[in-house]
Design a protein around this motif. Structure first.
Motif: not given
Length: 238
Positions: A10-38
């Motif tokens: 249970i502790i390992l699962q909680f730790s993995i879940l916490t790390l996945s929420q705090t770790t950024p998905s990647g650097p901010t990219n303005i064109t990707q944000i605009l492309e996703k919005a359409g």
């Protein structure tokens, strides 16, 4: 033993879940944000051509200052006069895109109390250059450039560091789109009408520096000389 293994799992699962929420998905990219919005293809193309998108991404990923982007839709660009964007120089295209970018993060609520004019990435906000003013009416935010007025119609993206707002018009800076002031043409010089010559006489020149006609004076002088010579002759004979 099984109970301890279960707790560790249970502790390992909680730790993995916490790390996945705090770790950024990647650097901010303005064109990707605009492309996703359409509906922002024109803005994305201009950002890439002018390399402003790279500047935004670099600043966002290397500082904590944050940024705000006003994003005109494709319909906003199509409402411009045909050929407007292509008529701009490369430097003006860069300034146009930078004019839509504020060098700090501004939330919708902060627009209520912000001080005008706003400083943009395009340069100075003094009148005649790149002034940008924001006014609010209830929850509505309006943006004025001195050339046109736009309305913030939607929040596309916000994460506390980057805010991207959809606007219904292209923000046109005065230094690029304001009509040049027309110089006042000097009043035409008043011409003096030429005096009409009496009938039967040749017209005289209108130039004040032309010599006067002395033919009458010369005739009188010749007549007086003849009379004087005749008088001297009579005196000698007598």
């Amino acid at each position: 033993m099984k109970h301890q293994i279960f707790i560790i799992f249970i502790i390992l699962q909680f730790s993995i879940l916490t790390l996945s929420q705090t770790t950024p998905s990647g650097p901010t990219n303005i064109t990707q944000i605009l492309e996703k919005a359409g509906q922002f293809t024109t803005l994305i193309r201009l950002m890439k051509v002018s390399q402003v998108s790279d500047q935004i991404n670099t600043q966002l990923n290397n500082s904590n200052q944050g940024m705000t982007v006003f994003a005109p839709t494709d319909n906003a660009f199509s409402s411009l006069k045909s050929g407007t964007i292509n008529s701009l120089s490369a430097q003006q295209q860069v300034q146009l895109v930078q004019f839509h970018v504020l060098p700090n993060f501004i939330s919708m609520s902060q627009f209520q109390t912000i001080s005008n004019p706003l400083r943009t990435q395009a340069g100075d906000a003094t009148p005649g250059d790149f002034p940008l003013n924001v006014t609010t009416s209830g929850n509505q935010v309006n943006v004025s450039t001195g050339v046109d007025d736009a309305t913030v119609s939607n929040t596309i993206y916000t994460d506390g560091q980057l805010a991207v707002y959809q606007v219904d018009k292209v923000l046109q800076p005065m230094s690029i789109f304001a009509a040049p002031s027309l110089a006042v043409a000097p009043a035409p010089a008043t011409l003096k009408p030429k005096s009409k010559s009496p009938a039967g006489l040749s017209p005289t020149s209108g130039n004040d520096d032309s010599p006067a006609d002395n033919s009458g004076v010369e005739k009188i002088a010749m007549h007086g000389t003849a009379v004087l010579v005749f008088g001297i002759s009579l005196f000698v004979l007598l």
